[in-house]
Structures are given as structure tokens and as C-alpha cells.
Scaffold this motif. Structure first.
Motif, PDB file in Angstrom:
ATOM      1  N   ALA A  75      56.191  15.761  59.916  1.00 42.80           N
ATOM      2  CA  ALA A  75      55.960  14.507  60.222  1.00 42.80           C
ATOM      3  C   ALA A  75      55.874  13.716  59.146  1.00 42.80           C
ATOM      4  O   ALA A  75      54.906  12.714  59.004  1.00 42.80           O
ATOM      5  N   SER A  76      56.376  14.038  57.896  1.00 42.40           N
ATOM      6  CA  SER A  76      56.264  13.365  56.628  1.00 42.40           C
ATOM      7  C   SER A  76      57.243  13.359  55.707  1.00 42.40           C
ATOM      8  O   SER A  76      58.260  14.296  56.071  1.00 42.40           O
ATOM      9  N   HIS A 118      65.325  14.358  61.576  1.00 41.88           N
ATOM     10  CA  HIS A 118      64.088  15.055  61.984  1.00 41.88           C
ATOM     11  C   HIS A 118      64.359  16.101  63.238  1.00 41.88           C
ATOM     12  O   HIS A 118      65.478  15.966  63.631  1.00 41.88           O
ATOM     13  N   TYR A 178      60.645  15.046  66.479  1.00 40.47           N
ATOM     14  CA  TYR A 178      59.183  14.521  66.078  1.00 40.47           C
ATOM     15  C   TYR A 178      59.232  13.182  65.488  1.00 40.47           C
ATOM     16  O   TYR A 178      58.056  12.741  65.246  1.00 40.47           O
ATOM     17  N   GLY A 228      57.372  10.194  61.822  1.00 41.88           N
ATOM     18  CA  GLY A 228      56.119  10.292  61.176  1.00 41.88           C
ATOM     19  C   GLY A 228      55.428   9.222  60.441  1.00 41.88           C
ATOM     20  O   GLY A 228      55.843   8.033  60.495  1.00 41.88           O
ATOM     21  N   ASN A 229      54.857   9.765  59.355  1.00 44.24           N
ATOM     22  CA  ASN A 229      54.540   8.827  58.377  1.00 44.24           C
ATOM     23  C   ASN A 229      55.299   8.774  57.127  1.00 44.24           C
ATOM     24  O   ASN A 229      55.054   8.176  55.704  1.00 44.24           O
ATOM     25  N   SER A 230      56.578   9.233  57.172  1.00 39.91           N
ATOM     26  CA  SER A 230      57.349   9.398  55.897  1.00 39.91           C
ATOM     27  C   SER A 230      57.892   8.037  55.357  1.00 39.91           C
ATOM     28  O   SER A 230      57.672   7.960  54.194  1.00 39.91           O
ATOM     29  N   ILE A 244      62.604  15.246  57.533  1.00 35.60           N
ATOM     30  CA  ILE A 244      61.236  14.943  57.770  1.00 35.60           C
ATOM     31  C   ILE A 244      60.667  16.344  57.898  1.00 35.60           C
ATOM     32  O   ILE A 244      61.071  17.076  58.710  1.00 35.60           O
TER      33      ILE A 244
END
Length: 199
Positions: free
Chosen positions: A123-124, A149, A152, A155-157, A120
Motif C-alpha cells: 500500500a505504498s 496494484h 488494494y 495506499g499512501n504512494s 504498489i
């Protein structure tokens, strides 16, 4: 004596352990079945790594699932310096840029299940992973992500990879906190600043 047909194979057990949430029991069963019906019963294990941590998981999956391994690589490698890579990836994400790939999977159509591994970043999902998904047709395939990760979370992964391969089916995957390259870099630099070991 009748054979025990309910006994799970090692492959089925590993797939089930990766798809651990109880709420996804039905998805786990489907993914377990699909993972055995790709090329000669093999899934594809595709991964992108920077520090090598994701490669370790990919190699484990490939070995235990008898899967084919494919490393996702950019045509132009990311910088060796961690912070330079962060800066480049940020610019790519802001410009919605898809880095060219070094190579593509030549026989993707023969797989029904793809385990997709990547770290990650910010955050993606890394831009190169979006390139991989957008570069080929994943229609009808089951994609099972596995991720590391730095503390964090995802995220929006998941949303990013789903939008990059809109006709694929996504199963709940595996995620864990891994070694934090940023933290390691900061600790080493702090040590160098304070101790000056070159003296």
C-alpha cells in the motif's frame, strides 16, 4: 483549405486519456503541453518493475509519446523470490532506508515532464522509487505517475512520492489493478501441494 489546428495529436490524446478525472481537466491540458516540451519535445518515461508488468506500460508510453525510456534499478537487485522481496521492502520501509541506485538519469535537466511508473508495494511506493526521486533534482518538473496494484489501491504512494520530490509538480496519473503475484504464487504452491506433479 485551412488546416484543422484543433485536431489532437496521438501524443496529446494519450496524455489526456492518462489524466482521465474530469475534475483535473486544467491539469490535463497543462500536462499535455508540458509532455511535448522536454528534450526535443520528448518526455522521460522512468519506471521500476519487478515482474515486468510496469515495463509493458512504460514501453507503450515511450513508443506512443516518443519518450525516452529509463529503468529504475537498485544497485543490488531485489531477491527473485516474491516473498523475500516483500520482506526486504518491508524492512527498508520500516527503517526509512533508500536503496542505492544502479544508475541515474544523466540528462534529467533536459526534461520538463516525467512519467513515473511503479507497482504498489504494501500500500505504498517501493523504497527504490523514493531513492530515484531523492537522488536528483525534480524542481519544477511535472511528474505523472502510472501504477499497478494488487487490489488494494494506491495506499499512501502519492503522498510518499510527493514528499520525496517536494519541488516537483504532480499531475493526476493512471492506475489499474494488475496481476497479483502473491495470488499467483499461492495458487501454484497449492497446486503443487495437492497434485505433487513430480510423482
Amino acid at each position: 483549405m485551412m488546416p484543422n489546428t484543433t485536431k489532437k495529436t496521438r501524443r496529446e490524446m494519450l496524455v489526456s486519456s492518462l489524466l482521465f478525472p474530469l475534475a483535473a481537466v486544467s491539469a490535463m491540458s497543462a500536462a499535455s503541453a508540458n509532455a511535448q516540451s522536454g528534450a526535443g519535445g520528448k518526455p522521460l518515461v522512468a519506471y521500476f518493475t519487478r515482474s515486468g508488468n510496469t515495463r509493458t506500460i512504460a514501453a507503450l508510453l515511450s513508443r506512443d509519446l516518443d519518450g525516452d525510456l529509463f529503468e529504475i534499478e537498485p544497485a543490488t537487485p531485489y531477491p527473485a523470490d516474491y516473498f523475500a522481496t516483500v520482506e526486504q521492502a518491508t524492512h527498508e520501509r520500516e527503517r526509512n532506508f533508500l536503496p542505492p541506485l544502479k544508475a541515474s538519469v544523466s540528462n534529467l535537466s533536459s526534461y520538463k515532464t516525467v512519467f513515473l511508473g511503479f507497482p504498489i508495494w504494501g500500500a505504498s511506493a517501493p523504497p527504490i522509487v523514493r531513492s530515484f526521486l531523492a537522488n536528483q533534482d525534480f524542481s519544477g518538473k511535472t511528474i505523472i505517475p502510472f501504477n499497478l496494484h494488487g487490489g488494494y489501491g494506491l495506499g499512501n504512494s502519492r503522498e510518499i512520492i510527493a514528499s520525496a520530490a517536494p519541488k516537483a509538480n504532480f499531475a493526476t496519473g493512471f492506475v489499474m489493478e494488475g496481476l497479483q503475484e502473491r495470488r499467483t504464487t499461492e495458487l501454484v504452491r497449492n497446486w503443487l501441494t495437492k497434485s505433487d506433479p513430480t510423482r
